[in-house]
Design a protein around this motif. Structure first.
Motif, PDB file in Angstrom:
ATOM      1  N   ALA A 162       0.814  -1.314  -0.046  1.00 56.30           N
ATOM      2  CA  ALA A 162      -0.133  -0.003   0.137  1.00 56.30           C
ATOM      3  C   ALA A 162       0.767   1.294   0.127  1.00 56.30           C
ATOM      4  N   ARG A 163       1.915   1.272   0.581  1.00 56.94           N
ATOM      5  CA  ARG A 163       2.850   2.361   0.750  1.00 56.94           C
ATOM      6  C   ARG A 163       3.362   2.781  -0.659  1.00 56.94           C
ATOM      7  N   ALA A 164       3.768   1.573  -1.318  1.00 56.53           N
ATOM      8  CA  ALA A 164       4.311   1.767  -2.612  1.00 56.53           C
ATOM      9  C   ALA A 164       3.438   2.182  -3.811  1.00 56.53           C
ATOM     10  N   ALA A 165       1.852   1.956  -3.336  1.00 56.80           N
ATOM     11  CA  ALA A 165       1.044   2.413  -4.061  1.00 56.80           C
ATOM     12  C   ALA A 165       0.788   3.892  -3.965  1.00 56.80           C
ATOM     13  N   VAL A 166       0.776   4.277  -2.767  1.00 55.38           N
ATOM     14  CA  VAL A 166       0.607   6.013  -2.377  1.00 55.38           C
ATOM     15  C   VAL A 166       1.758   6.487  -2.984  1.00 55.38           C
ATOM     16  N   LYS A 167       3.089   6.170  -2.777  1.00 51.28           N
ATOM     17  CA  LYS A 167       4.242   6.678  -3.280  1.00 51.28           C
ATOM     18  C   LYS A 167       3.948   6.885  -4.993  1.00 51.28           C
ATOM     19  N   ALA A 168       3.410   6.034  -5.646  1.00 49.15           N
ATOM     20  CA  ALA A 168       3.405   6.032  -7.013  1.00 49.15           C
ATOM     21  C   ALA A 168       2.362   7.139  -7.403  1.00 49.15           C
ATOM     22  N   HIS A 169       1.610   7.332  -6.565  1.00 54.02           N
ATOM     23  CA  HIS A 169       0.305   8.376  -6.781  1.00 54.02           C
ATOM     24  C   HIS A 169       0.735  10.131  -6.585  1.00 54.02           C
ATOM     25  N   VAL A 170       1.715   9.904  -5.499  1.00 58.87           N
ATOM     26  CA  VAL A 170       2.066  11.504  -5.112  1.00 58.87           C
ATOM     27  C   VAL A 170       3.584  11.733  -5.626  1.00 58.87           C
ATOM     28  N   GLU A 171       4.308  10.887  -5.809  1.00 60.90           N
ATOM     29  CA  GLU A 171       5.735  11.326  -6.376  1.00 60.90           C
ATOM     30  C   GLU A 171       5.745  11.129  -7.807  1.00 60.90           C
ATOM     31  N   PRO A 172       6.662  12.382  -8.232  1.00 63.14           N
ATOM     32  CA  PRO A 172       6.721  12.378  -9.820  1.00 63.14           C
ATOM     33  C   PRO A 172       7.482  11.268 -10.256  1.00 63.14           C
ATOM     34  N   VAL A 173       7.351  10.941 -11.470  1.00 59.96           N
ATOM     35  CA  VAL A 173       7.885   9.689 -12.011  1.00 59.96           C
ATOM     36  C   VAL A 173       8.832  10.083 -13.287  1.00 59.96           C
ATOM     37  N   VAL A 174      10.114   9.729 -13.541  1.00 57.42           N
ATOM     38  CA  VAL A 174      10.991   9.897 -14.679  1.00 57.42           C
ATOM     39  C   VAL A 174      11.060   8.719 -15.325  1.00 57.42           C
ATOM     40  N   VAL A 175      10.702   8.482 -16.461  1.00 53.30           N
ATOM     41  CA  VAL A 175      10.978   7.189 -17.549  1.00 53.30           C
ATOM     42  C   VAL A 175      12.088   7.371 -18.058  1.00 53.30           C
ATOM     43  N   HIS A 176      12.985   6.383 -17.358  1.00 50.76           N
ATOM     44  CA  HIS A 176      14.404   6.248 -18.078  1.00 50.76           C
ATOM     45  C   HIS A 176      14.381   5.569 -19.338  1.00 50.76           C
ATOM     46  N   GLY A 177      15.558   5.560 -20.132  1.00 49.20           N
ATOM     47  CA  GLY A 177      15.770   4.793 -21.082  1.00 49.20           C
ATOM     48  C   GLY A 177      14.867   5.119 -22.373  1.00 49.20           C
ATOM     49  N   LEU A 178      14.036   6.333 -22.370  1.00 50.01           N
ATOM     50  CA  LEU A 178      13.271   6.480 -23.679  1.00 50.01           C
ATOM     51  C   LEU A 178      14.144   6.690 -24.992  1.00 50.01           C
ATOM     52  N   ASP A 179      15.341   7.055 -24.853  1.00 53.20           N
ATOM     53  CA  ASP A 179      16.154   7.108 -25.969  1.00 53.20           C
ATOM     54  C   ASP A 179      16.188   5.602 -26.765  1.00 53.20           C
ATOM     55  N   SER A 180      16.390   4.703 -25.841  1.00 51.97           N
ATOM     56  CA  SER A 180      16.645   3.247 -26.497  1.00 51.97           C
ATOM     57  C   SER A 180      15.139   2.906 -26.909  1.00 51.97           C
ATOM     58  N   LEU A 181      14.086   3.633 -26.904  1.00 56.47           N
ATOM     59  CA  LEU A 181      12.963   2.903 -27.399  1.00 56.47           C
ATOM     60  C   LEU A 181      12.855   3.111 -29.092  1.00 56.47           C
TER      61      LEU A 181
END
Length: 162
Positions: free
Chosen positions: A44-63
Motif C-alpha cells: 500500500a505504501r508503494a501505491a501511495v508513493k506511485a500516486h504522489v511522487e513524480p516519475v521519470v521514465v528512464h531509457g526513452l532514447d533506447s525505445l
C-alpha cells in the motif's frame, strides 16, 4: 500484424494509491500524512508513493531502436491504447495484461486508472525485448482494445469531462 505491445513499466499503482488516499482522507497536514503512510503495509505504501511522487521514465532514447508507434499512458491504459490503435489503424489485444499489473494494483486499476506515466509502444516481431519493459499484448487486425475476446470500453481520465 506481427508486433507485440509493450509498456515501460507495470501500471495501476497510481490509481491504487489514489483510492487509498481518498478512503483515508489523509489531508495535507504533513505530520498526519506521514503517520498515515507509516501505518500502511509495504504494498500500500508503494501505491501511495506511485500516486504522489513524480516519475521519470528512464531509457526513452533506447525505445527508438524498437518502437514503431508509441503513446504515454497517463489517462489509463485502455483509453491511451485506444488512441494508439485509432491513430495506427489497428486493434490491440491485451493478452499479456496480467504481467503488466503492478503488484499493488487491481486489474481494474491497471486498465482504467491514470497517472502511471509509462510509455505504451509497438515492437515488430524479431527485434527482441527492450530492456526493462513488459509485454502487455499484440497488434491485431481490426479496431479497438481487446482482452479475452471482448472489446473493452475506452474509458479513463477525461480532461474535458465535467
Amino acid at each position: 500484424a506481427g508486433q507485440s505491445v509493450r509498456l515501460t513499466k507495470k501500471v495501476g499503482a497510481s490509481a491504487a494509491g489514489l483510492k487509498l488516499l481518498q478512503a483515508a482522507r489523509a489531508g495535507s497536514d504533513d505530520a498526519a500524512f506521514a503517520a498515515f503512510v507509516h501505518g500502511l503495509d509495504a504494498r500500500a505504501r508503494a501505491a501511495v508513493k506511485a500516486h504522489v511522487e513524480p516519475v521519470v521514465v528512464h531509457g526513452l532514447d533506447s525505445l527508438a531502436d524498437y518502437a514503431v508507434a508509441a503513446i504515454d499512458v497517463s489517462d489509463g491504459l485502455v483509453k491511451d491504447a485506444g488512441r494508439l490503435a485509432r491513430a495506427s489503424g489497428i486493434a490491440i489485444d491485451l493478452d499479456g495484461l496480467l504481467s503488466a499489473v503492478d503488484p499493488s494494483a487491481s486489474v481494474d486499476d491497471a486498465l482504467y486508472g491514470g497517472e502511471d506515466w509509462a510509455v505504451l509502444f509497438c515492437v515488430p516481431d524479431g527485434l527482441g525485448d527492450p530492456p526493462g519493459c513488459v509485454r502487455v499484448g499484440r497488434v491485431k487486425d481490426g479496431a479497438g482494445v481487446w482482452r479475452d475476446g471482448e472489446r473493452l470500453e475506452e474509458r479513463g481520465y477525461d480532461h474535458f469531462g465535467g
